[in-house]
Motif scaffolding. Structure first.
Motif, PDB file in Angstrom:
ATOM      1  N   TRP A 139      12.621   3.553 -15.773  1.00 12.09           N
ATOM      2  CA  TRP A 139      12.749   5.233 -15.660  1.00 12.09           C
ATOM      3  C   TRP A 139      12.116   5.805 -17.140  1.00 12.09           C
ATOM      4  O   TRP A 139      11.460   6.563 -16.903  1.00 12.09           O
ATOM      5  CB  TRP A 139      13.962   5.564 -15.310  1.00 12.09           C
ATOM      6  N   VAL A 140      12.768   5.183 -18.109  1.00 11.67           N
ATOM      7  CA  VAL A 140      12.217   5.895 -19.383  1.00 11.67           C
ATOM      8  C   VAL A 140      10.884   5.719 -19.535  1.00 11.67           C
ATOM      9  O   VAL A 140      10.185   6.678 -20.130  1.00 11.67           O
ATOM     10  CB  VAL A 140      13.060   5.440 -20.732  1.00 11.67           C
ATOM     11  N   LYS A 141      10.634   4.261 -19.348  1.00  9.43           N
ATOM     12  CA  LYS A 141       9.072   4.171 -19.425  1.00  9.43           C
ATOM     13  C   LYS A 141       8.224   5.209 -18.772  1.00  9.43           C
ATOM     14  O   LYS A 141       6.936   5.799 -19.351  1.00  9.43           O
ATOM     15  CB  LYS A 141       8.729   2.858 -19.123  1.00  9.43           C
ATOM     16  N   GLU A 142       8.508   5.297 -17.481  1.00 13.12           N
ATOM     17  CA  GLU A 142       7.894   6.310 -16.706  1.00 13.12           C
ATOM     18  C   GLU A 142       7.850   7.782 -17.220  1.00 13.12           C
ATOM     19  O   GLU A 142       6.944   8.383 -17.098  1.00 13.12           O
ATOM     20  CB  GLU A 142       8.207   6.212 -15.419  1.00 13.12           C
ATOM     21  N   HIS A 143       9.069   8.163 -17.332  1.00 11.99           N
ATOM     22  CA  HIS A 143       9.273   9.524 -17.678  1.00 11.99           C
ATOM     23  C   HIS A 143       9.259  10.298 -19.022  1.00 11.99           C
ATOM     24  O   HIS A 143       9.221  11.271 -19.267  1.00 11.99           O
ATOM     25  CB  HIS A 143      10.666  10.045 -16.884  1.00 11.99           C
ATOM     26  N   GLU A 144       9.735   9.087 -19.705  1.00 12.11           N
ATOM     27  CA  GLU A 144       9.571   9.809 -21.360  1.00 12.11           C
ATOM     28  C   GLU A 144       8.893   8.484 -22.178  1.00 12.11           C
ATOM     29  O   GLU A 144       9.631   7.898 -23.027  1.00 12.11           O
ATOM     30  CB  GLU A 144      11.096   9.572 -21.811  1.00 12.11           C
ATOM     31  N   PRO A 145       7.656   8.493 -21.884  1.00 15.28           N
ATOM     32  CA  PRO A 145       6.846   7.241 -22.542  1.00 15.28           C
ATOM     33  C   PRO A 145       6.862   7.469 -23.827  1.00 15.28           C
ATOM     34  O   PRO A 145       6.901   6.573 -24.542  1.00 15.28           O
ATOM     35  CB  PRO A 145       5.175   7.679 -21.989  1.00 15.28           C
ATOM     36  N   GLU A 146       6.874   8.593 -24.463  1.00 10.56           N
ATOM     37  CA  GLU A 146       7.175   8.664 -26.148  1.00 10.56           C
ATOM     38  C   GLU A 146       8.307   8.084 -26.500  1.00 10.56           C
ATOM     39  O   GLU A 146       8.483   7.613 -27.661  1.00 10.56           O
ATOM     40  CB  GLU A 146       6.883  10.152 -26.452  1.00 10.56           C
ATOM     41  N   VAL A 147       9.459   8.149 -25.745  1.00 15.16           N
ATOM     42  CA  VAL A 147      10.556   7.512 -26.259  1.00 15.16           C
ATOM     43  C   VAL A 147      10.258   5.964 -26.058  1.00 15.16           C
ATOM     44  O   VAL A 147      10.801   5.030 -27.052  1.00 15.16           O
ATOM     45  CB  VAL A 147      11.875   7.836 -25.249  1.00 15.16           C
ATOM     46  N   PHE A 148       9.836   5.636 -25.097  1.00 17.64           N
ATOM     47  CA  PHE A 148       9.837   4.137 -24.808  1.00 17.64           C
ATOM     48  C   PHE A 148       8.976   3.683 -25.888  1.00 17.64           C
ATOM     49  O   PHE A 148       9.109   2.366 -26.399  1.00 17.64           O
ATOM     50  CB  PHE A 148       9.227   3.874 -23.461  1.00 17.64           C
ATOM     51  N   GLN A 149       7.689   4.346 -26.358  1.00 24.46           N
ATOM     52  CA  GLN A 149       6.580   3.733 -27.458  1.00 24.46           C
ATOM     53  C   GLN A 149       7.584   3.563 -28.653  1.00 24.46           C
ATOM     54  O   GLN A 149       7.363   2.655 -29.480  1.00 24.46           O
ATOM     55  CB  GLN A 149       5.780   4.854 -27.749  1.00 24.46           C
TER      56      GLN A 149
END
Ligand SMILES: Nc1ncnc2c1ncn2[C@@H]1O[C@H](COP(=O)(O)OP(=O)(O)O)[C@@H](O)[C@H]1O
Ligand SMILES: O=C(CO)[C@@H](O)[C@H](O)COP(=O)(O)O
Length: 498
Positions: A139-149
């Protein structure tokens, strides 16, 4: 006399207990924290608040202790499972933790199940469910990609608090088992699953055993709490693994019932090949090389807390429950299903919602309270039924968690489960389990079984009452019809939820 501390990072509060070498609880402290629920289905907490409240709780615990802090030899942890804490550069927290009872991840679960569900069941021994950690990462990867990065590590809740107390980053097997990324039998992060969903395996923390020595307290934590800097810190376990240890579920003899925020029916498994085909969860135990399975009611104690906060905010649980023991089984024809946040066992369904069925003009508040308490036990009875259908004998239940504070509720468990129900001297099973991991890790005992013989004390027992058992059997059959008949209604109401 030497002592150990168990820290139980629950969903509603952090509870700390100080236990001596005989297993006697010498001091207890609790500090609460709220759930952040900005939308229906969302459930988050601030990891900084966990740390702050844990420290405050330890300060209070140590202030109750009049001996030499150097006699407190070890500390260990029990923690709410599955929650996602993301760390970035310099190990700072990147966003609020997404908790086990957050159900926003249905689309991610559908994707994982479609693309890799059977393999995940084979490797992780668990079905893909919203509460588990992998869908949250996606979910984070999809909706908050800058956080996942920016993510350098993910941690589970109590592993984050332990990191803040020691500076060491780890996960341990019992909690890692609830991520869907662990190969349960091989006890290693699974590269195949990580690769499939493009999760760099190096964000998974190094794995250790639950009783493993991690390090000593950071000096600033020792200064703040009043503990000695040489206090040893041991890894700890998932709250349900610790609940099992603290209740002596170290063999298939007994079954555990825990009513905390969630509710759990848990059974020891001595065969890692045992296959429930995902009907119940299957995890590594905190006892080395052992396993347990469990069914989960998502909103067990939480349903009663919701009712109290909404309709009797300034009353205690004891006041809320006044008079309910005089009401007959079935609350004069009023039933409740505890699906406030959706459900897990036996219905993995994130869109189902709770209901009261059968209200009439004679019902008073106490009927609603009794119906809520009965509904929670009916839901847990669904898990007992699964175990019985699978050929397990369920005749003695050890009952723990906040719900075990009420004798009326314990009697209801005996009558609905149709089993003997036993209460522990301290209802803080997970905290005691954590303290036992510290005691075992510190070398006080040669095994957790030996520690359990010394530490665990049972008090009251509740036996099923024949007439109530008959009534509840009939009521349970009616209760089971509610899910089937409200599923479609709940789905249709989804668009109207905030
Ligand atoms: N005096 C009481 N009698 C019965 N149930 C209680 C009482 N106090 C708390 N509870 C129940 O216990 C739950 C909290 O249990 P706890 O084990 O502390 O939860 P968690 O570990 O999730 O923080 C509450 O949601 C409530 O339903
Ligand atoms: O999600 C699960 C187990 O799979 C929950 O049991 C959490 O581990 C939270 O526990 P409590 O705070 O209700 O004790």
């Amino acid at each position: 006399m030497k002592y150990v501390i168990g820290i139980d990072l629950g969903t509603s509060a952090v509870k700390t207990i100080l236990v001596d070498q005989n297993g006697e609880v010498a001091a207890e402290a609790t500090k609460r924290y709220p759930l952040i629920q900005i939308k229906s289905g969302y459930s988050e907490q601030d990891p900084e608040l966990w740390v702050k409240q844990t420290i405050l709780s330890l300060i209070e615990l140590v202030s109750q202790f009049h001996g030499d802090p150097k006699d407190i030899e070890g500390v260990s942890f029990s923690g709410q499972m599955h929650g996602l804490v993301l760390l970035g550069e310099n190990n700072q927290v990147l966003r609020p933790a997404i908790l086990w009872n957050d159900t926003r991840t249905s689309p991610q679960c559908e994707l994982i199940t479609k693309e890799f569900g059977e393999e995940i069941l084979r490797i992780s021994k668990n079905r893909v469910l919203e509460g588990f950690t992998l869908p949250k990462i996606l979910w984070v990867k999809e909706h908050e990609p800058e956080v996942f990065q920016q993510t350098t590590h993910f941690l589970l809740p109590k592993d984050y608090v332990r990191y803040r107390m020691t500076g060491m980053i780890h996960s341990e097997y019992s909690d890692a088992a609830g991520t869907l990324l662990l190969d349960i039998a091989k006890k290693e992060w699974n590269l195949e699953i990580c690769n499939k969903f493009e999760i760099p395996i190096n964000i998974c923390p190094p794995l250790i055993e639950s009783h493993a020595f991690v390090g000593t307290l950071l000096s600033e934590i020792a200064d703040e709490t009043g503990l000695a800097p040489e206090t040893k810190v041991f890894a700890g376990g998932a709250d349900n693994a610790c609940g099992a240890i603290g209740a002596g579920i170290l063999s298939p003899m007994y079954t555990l019932c825990s009513i905390g925020t969630s509710g759990v029916i848990l059974s020891y498994e001595d065969d890692k090949e045992r296959d429930y085909n995902g009907k119940v969860h299957f995890f590594n135990h905190g006892n080395p090389e052992s396993f347990y399975s469990m069914g989960v009611t998502l909103s067990a104690g939480q349903s009663l807390t919701w009712f109290k906060d909404t309709f009797a905010k300034n009353e205690s649980f004891e006041q809320l429950m006044e008079g309910i023991d005089e009401i007959p089984a079935g609350s004069n024809g009023l039933l409740f299903t505890p699906y406030l946040f959706g459900e897990r066992t036996p219905y993995p369904d994130s869109s189902i919602r709770a209901s009261f069925i059968g209200m009439n003009g004679t019902h008073k508040r106490e009927h609603f309270v009794r119906a809520v308490m009965e509904g929670i036990i009916f839901s847990l009875n669904e898990s007992i039924e699964i175990y019985r259908e699978e050929g397990k004998t369920v005749d003695t239940i050890i009952s723990i968690g906040g719900g075990a504070k009420s004798d009326v509720w314990l009697q209801m468990q005996a009558d609905i489960f149709n089993t003997r129900v036993v209460k522990l001297k301290s209802e803080q099973g997970p905290g005691l389990g954590a303290a036992m991991l510290a005691a075992f890790g510190a070398g006080w005992f040669s095994s957790l079984e030996e520690c359990a013989n010394q530490f665990i004390q049972f008090t009251d027992e509740f036996l099923p009452q024949a007439e109530q058992v008959i009534n509840y059997k009939k009521l349970f059959k009616i209760y089971q019809l509610i899910y089937l008949n409200t599923k479609e209604i709940s789905e249709k109401l989804q668009d109207f939820r905030l």
